[in-house]
Design a protein around this motif. Structure first.
Motif, PDB file in Angstrom:
ATOM      1  N   GLY A  52       6.535   9.466  -8.920  1.00 31.75           N
ATOM      2  CA  GLY A  52       6.183   8.740 -10.000  1.00 31.75           C
ATOM      3  C   GLY A  52       6.097   6.914  -9.663  1.00 31.75           C
ATOM      4  N   ILE A  53       5.894   6.529 -10.798  1.00 30.69           N
ATOM      5  CA  ILE A  53       5.496   5.082 -10.374  1.00 30.69           C
ATOM      6  C   ILE A  53       7.179   4.544 -11.024  1.00 30.69           C
ATOM      7  CG2 ILE A  53       4.640   2.814 -11.625  1.00 30.69           C
ATOM      8  CD1 ILE A  53       2.186   4.754 -11.954  1.00 30.69           C
ATOM      9  N   ARG A  54       7.840   3.423 -10.164  1.00 29.79           N
ATOM     10  CA  ARG A  54       8.979   2.921 -10.659  1.00 29.79           C
ATOM     11  C   ARG A  54       8.785   1.869 -11.708  1.00 29.79           C
ATOM     12  NH1 ARG A  54      10.738   1.326  -4.449  1.00 29.79           N
ATOM     13  NH2 ARG A  54       9.550   2.760  -3.536  1.00 29.79           N
ATOM     14  N   PRO A  55       9.612   1.695 -12.656  1.00 29.69           N
ATOM     15  CA  PRO A  55       9.460   0.778 -13.740  1.00 29.69           C
ATOM     16  C   PRO A  55       9.779  -0.500 -12.981  1.00 29.69           C
ATOM     17  CG  PRO A  55      11.234   2.415 -14.151  1.00 29.69           C
ATOM     18  CD  PRO A  55      10.783   2.597 -12.846  1.00 29.69           C
ATOM     19  N   ARG A  63       0.892  -1.179  -0.263  1.00 25.01           N
ATOM     20  CA  ARG A  63       0.090  -0.145   0.034  1.00 25.01           C
ATOM     21  C   ARG A  63       0.973   1.020  -0.016  1.00 25.01           C
ATOM     22  NH1 ARG A  63      -4.232  -1.560   4.737  1.00 25.01           N
ATOM     23  NH2 ARG A  63      -3.318  -3.653   4.876  1.00 25.01           N
ATOM     24  N   THR A  64       2.114   1.143  -0.295  1.00 23.25           N
ATOM     25  CA  THR A  64       3.003   2.412  -0.481  1.00 23.25           C
ATOM     26  C   THR A  64       2.566   3.250  -1.682  1.00 23.25           C
ATOM     27  OG1 THR A  64       4.650   1.144   0.599  1.00 23.25           O
ATOM     28  CG2 THR A  64       5.493   3.139  -0.516  1.00 23.25           C
ATOM     29  N   VAL A  65       2.273   4.500  -1.597  1.00 20.36           N
ATOM     30  CA  VAL A  65       2.226   5.340  -2.608  1.00 20.36           C
ATOM     31  C   VAL A  65       3.202   5.730  -3.730  1.00 20.36           C
ATOM     32  CG1 VAL A  65       1.538   7.758  -3.050  1.00 20.36           C
ATOM     33  CG2 VAL A  65       0.228   6.565  -1.315  1.00 20.36           C
ATOM     34  N   PHE A  66       3.011   5.430  -4.787  1.00 18.29           N
ATOM     35  CA  PHE A  66       4.163   5.626  -5.711  1.00 18.29           C
ATOM     36  C   PHE A  66       4.161   7.115  -6.279  1.00 18.29           C
ATOM     37  CE2 PHE A  66       4.606   1.182  -5.660  1.00 18.29           C
ATOM     38  CZ  PHE A  66       5.895   1.207  -5.138  1.00 18.29           C
ATOM     39  N   GLY A  67       2.824   7.610  -6.445  1.00 17.29           N
ATOM     40  CA  GLY A  67       2.665   8.888  -7.229  1.00 17.29           C
ATOM     41  C   GLY A  67       1.372   9.292  -7.121  1.00 17.29           C
ATOM     42  N   VAL A  68       1.258  10.786  -7.317  1.00 17.92           N
ATOM     43  CA  VAL A  68      -0.018  11.321  -7.483  1.00 17.92           C
ATOM     44  C   VAL A  68      -0.199  11.793  -8.890  1.00 17.92           C
ATOM     45  CG1 VAL A  68      -1.422  13.164  -6.721  1.00 17.92           C
ATOM     46  CG2 VAL A  68       0.017  11.846  -5.255  1.00 17.92           C
ATOM     47  N   PRO A  91       8.797  11.950   3.017  1.00 21.35           N
ATOM     48  CA  PRO A  91       9.212  10.974   2.078  1.00 21.35           C
ATOM     49  C   PRO A  91       9.828  11.852   0.899  1.00 21.35           C
ATOM     50  CG  PRO A  91       6.998  11.021   1.763  1.00 21.35           C
ATOM     51  CD  PRO A  91       7.383  11.841   3.127  1.00 21.35           C
ATOM     52  N   GLY A  92      10.305  13.173   0.919  1.00 17.05           N
ATOM     53  CA  GLY A  92      10.625  14.258  -0.019  1.00 17.05           C
ATOM     54  C   GLY A  92      11.744  13.725  -0.782  1.00 17.05           C
ATOM     55  N   CYS A  93      12.621  12.807  -0.070  1.00 13.90           N
ATOM     56  CA  CYS A  93      13.703  12.338  -0.859  1.00 13.90           C
ATOM     57  C   CYS A  93      13.343  11.127  -1.771  1.00 13.90           C
ATOM     58  CB  CYS A  93      14.964  11.821  -0.011  1.00 13.90           C
ATOM     59  SG  CYS A  93      14.300  10.571   1.163  1.00 13.90           S
ATOM     60  N   ALA A 139      -0.498  16.835   2.454  1.00 12.27           N
ATOM     61  CA  ALA A 139      -0.239  16.465   1.068  1.00 12.27           C
ATOM     62  C   ALA A 139       0.107  15.018   1.024  1.00 12.27           C
ATOM     63  CB  ALA A 139       0.629  17.347   0.299  1.00 12.27           C
ATOM     64  N   VAL A 140      -0.496  14.203   0.151  1.00 15.02           N
ATOM     65  CA  VAL A 140      -0.178  12.711  -0.017  1.00 15.02           C
ATOM     66  C   VAL A 140       1.138  12.637  -0.919  1.00 15.02           C
ATOM     67  CG1 VAL A 140      -0.921  10.381  -0.761  1.00 15.02           C
ATOM     68  CG2 VAL A 140      -2.583  12.156   0.558  1.00 15.02           C
ATOM     69  N   LYS A 141       1.999  12.133  -0.340  1.00 10.26           N
ATOM     70  CA  LYS A 141       3.216  11.824  -1.227  1.00 10.26           C
ATOM     71  C   LYS A 141       3.853  10.338  -1.416  1.00 10.26           C
ATOM     72  CE  LYS A 141       4.577  16.002   1.283  1.00 10.26           C
ATOM     73  NZ  LYS A 141       5.941  16.629   2.182  1.00 10.26           N
ATOM     74  N   ALA A 142       4.639  10.265  -2.506  1.00 12.25           N
ATOM     75  CA  ALA A 142       5.443   9.039  -2.417  1.00 12.25           C
ATOM     76  C   ALA A 142       6.015   8.438  -1.174  1.00 12.25           C
ATOM     77  CB  ALA A 142       6.323   9.319  -3.621  1.00 12.25           C
ATOM     78  N   GLY A 143       5.871   7.586  -0.797  1.00 12.51           N
ATOM     79  CA  GLY A 143       6.398   6.895   0.440  1.00 12.51           C
ATOM     80  C   GLY A 143       5.126   6.867   1.303  1.00 12.51           C
TER      81      GLY A 143
END
Length: 118
Positions: free
Chosen positions: A101-104, A34-39, A95-97, A56-60
Protein backbone atom coordinates in the motif's frame (compact mmCIF):
# COMPACT_ATOMS: atom_id res chain seq x y z
CA UNK A 1 24.27 -18.33 3.70
CA UNK A 2 21.57 -20.67 4.93
CA UNK A 3 19.36 -19.24 7.60
CA UNK A 4 20.71 -15.68 7.35
CA UNK A 5 17.64 -14.43 5.51
CA UNK A 6 19.85 -12.71 2.92
CA UNK A 7 18.94 -13.15 -0.73
CA UNK A 8 21.12 -12.08 -3.63
CA UNK A 9 19.82 -9.23 -5.81
CA UNK A 10 17.37 -10.33 -8.46
CA UNK A 11 16.29 -8.56 -11.63
CA UNK A 12 13.46 -9.76 -13.85
CA UNK A 13 11.18 -8.58 -16.62
CA UNK A 14 7.42 -8.24 -16.37
CA UNK A 15 5.40 -7.71 -19.56
CA UNK A 16 1.95 -6.23 -19.07
CA UNK A 17 -0.73 -5.65 -21.68
CA UNK A 18 -3.99 -3.80 -21.28
CA UNK A 19 -6.96 -3.62 -23.62
CA UNK A 20 -7.40 0.15 -23.36
CA UNK A 21 -5.89 3.15 -21.62
CA UNK A 22 -8.81 3.00 -19.18
CA UNK A 23 -7.46 -0.29 -17.82
CA UNK A 24 -4.95 0.33 -15.05
CA UNK A 25 -1.47 -1.18 -14.92
CA UNK A 26 -1.89 -0.67 -11.16
CA UNK A 27 1.63 0.24 -10.13
CA UNK A 28 2.27 2.82 -7.38
CA UNK A 29 5.89 3.92 -7.02
CA UNK A 30 7.98 6.71 -5.51
CA UNK A 31 8.81 9.35 -8.11
CA UNK A 32 12.33 9.90 -6.75
CA UNK A 33 13.81 6.46 -6.20
CA UNK A 34 11.30 4.32 -8.19
CA UNK A 35 10.53 2.08 -5.21
CA UNK A 36 7.21 0.26 -5.56
CA UNK A 37 4.76 1.04 -2.75
CA UNK A 38 1.89 -1.09 -3.87
CA UNK A 39 -0.14 -2.83 -6.52
CA UNK A 40 -3.73 -1.75 -7.02
CA UNK A 41 -6.33 -4.49 -6.66
CA UNK A 42 -8.07 -5.64 -9.86
CA UNK A 43 -5.34 -4.08 -12.02
CA UNK A 44 -3.33 -5.62 -14.86
CA UNK A 45 -0.32 -5.99 -12.54
CA UNK A 46 -2.46 -7.56 -9.81
CA UNK A 47 -3.59 -10.19 -12.33
CA UNK A 48 0.03 -10.72 -13.48
CA UNK A 49 1.09 -11.25 -9.87
CA UNK A 50 -1.61 -13.90 -9.36
CA UNK A 51 -0.63 -15.76 -12.53
CA UNK A 52 3.16 -15.38 -12.02
CA UNK A 53 3.87 -15.66 -8.28
CA UNK A 54 7.57 -16.29 -8.91
CA UNK A 55 7.85 -12.92 -10.65
CA UNK A 56 5.26 -10.97 -8.67
CA UNK A 57 6.02 -7.27 -8.31
CA UNK A 58 5.94 -6.38 -4.61
CA UNK A 59 6.28 -3.38 -2.34
CA UNK A 60 9.99 -2.66 -2.00
CA UNK A 61 10.89 -3.64 -5.58
CA UNK A 62 12.59 -0.99 -7.71
CA UNK A 63 11.61 -0.15 -11.30
CA UNK A 64 14.71 0.05 -13.47
CA UNK A 65 13.06 0.65 -16.85
CA UNK A 66 9.70 0.73 -18.62
CA UNK A 67 10.04 -0.20 -22.31
CA UNK A 68 13.75 0.54 -22.01
CA UNK A 69 13.21 4.01 -20.56
CA UNK A 70 14.97 4.75 -17.28
CA UNK A 71 14.38 8.50 -16.77
CA UNK A 72 11.56 8.79 -14.22
CA UNK A 73 9.32 11.39 -15.91
CA UNK A 74 9.66 9.71 -19.31
CA UNK A 75 8.96 6.34 -17.67
CA UNK A 76 5.74 7.66 -16.11
CA UNK A 77 4.67 9.12 -19.47
CA UNK A 78 5.35 5.79 -21.18
CA UNK A 79 3.24 3.96 -18.60
CA UNK A 80 0.40 6.43 -19.14
CA UNK A 81 0.34 6.24 -22.95
CA UNK A 82 1.10 2.64 -23.86
CA UNK A 83 -1.01 -0.49 -23.98
CA UNK A 84 1.99 -2.82 -23.56
CA UNK A 85 4.89 -2.30 -21.21
CA UNK A 86 7.98 -4.34 -20.41
CA UNK A 87 9.12 -3.50 -16.89
CA UNK A 88 12.61 -4.31 -15.70
CA UNK A 89 12.25 -4.85 -11.95
CA UNK A 90 14.99 -5.19 -9.33
CA UNK A 91 14.62 -6.87 -5.95
CA UNK A 92 17.42 -6.64 -3.37
CA UNK A 93 15.77 -9.03 -0.92
CA UNK A 94 12.32 -10.41 -0.24
CA UNK A 95 10.21 -7.33 0.52
CA UNK A 96 7.49 -9.47 2.08
CA UNK A 97 8.07 -7.70 5.38
CA UNK A 98 7.34 -4.31 3.79
CA UNK A 99 3.71 -3.34 4.25
CA UNK A 100 1.90 -3.10 0.96
CA UNK A 101 0.00 0.00 0.00
CA UNK A 102 0.91 3.65 -0.22
CA UNK A 103 2.52 5.20 2.83
CA UNK A 104 0.83 8.39 4.11
CA UNK A 105 2.83 11.55 3.53
CA UNK A 106 4.97 10.09 0.75
CA UNK A 107 4.60 11.66 -2.68
CA UNK A 108 4.15 8.91 -5.24
CA UNK A 109 3.69 8.67 -8.97
CA UNK A 110 0.79 6.52 -10.06
CA UNK A 111 1.45 4.91 -13.41
CA UNK A 112 -1.41 5.98 -15.62
CA UNK A 113 -3.25 9.01 -16.96
CA UNK A 114 -3.12 12.15 -14.82
CA UNK A 115 -5.38 11.81 -11.82
CA UNK A 116 -5.78 8.06 -12.23
CA UNK A 117 -3.81 5.15 -10.94
CA UNK A 118 -2.42 3.27 -13.89
Amino acid sequence: LGGSGYQAPLSFEVVLERQSLRDKFGLAFDQKDRTVFGVLPWSVLDEWNKLNPGQAVKAGDVLLTANGISEIDAMAEELARTLRVALNVHRVSDPGCVASGIRPGIKVRLAGPAGAAG
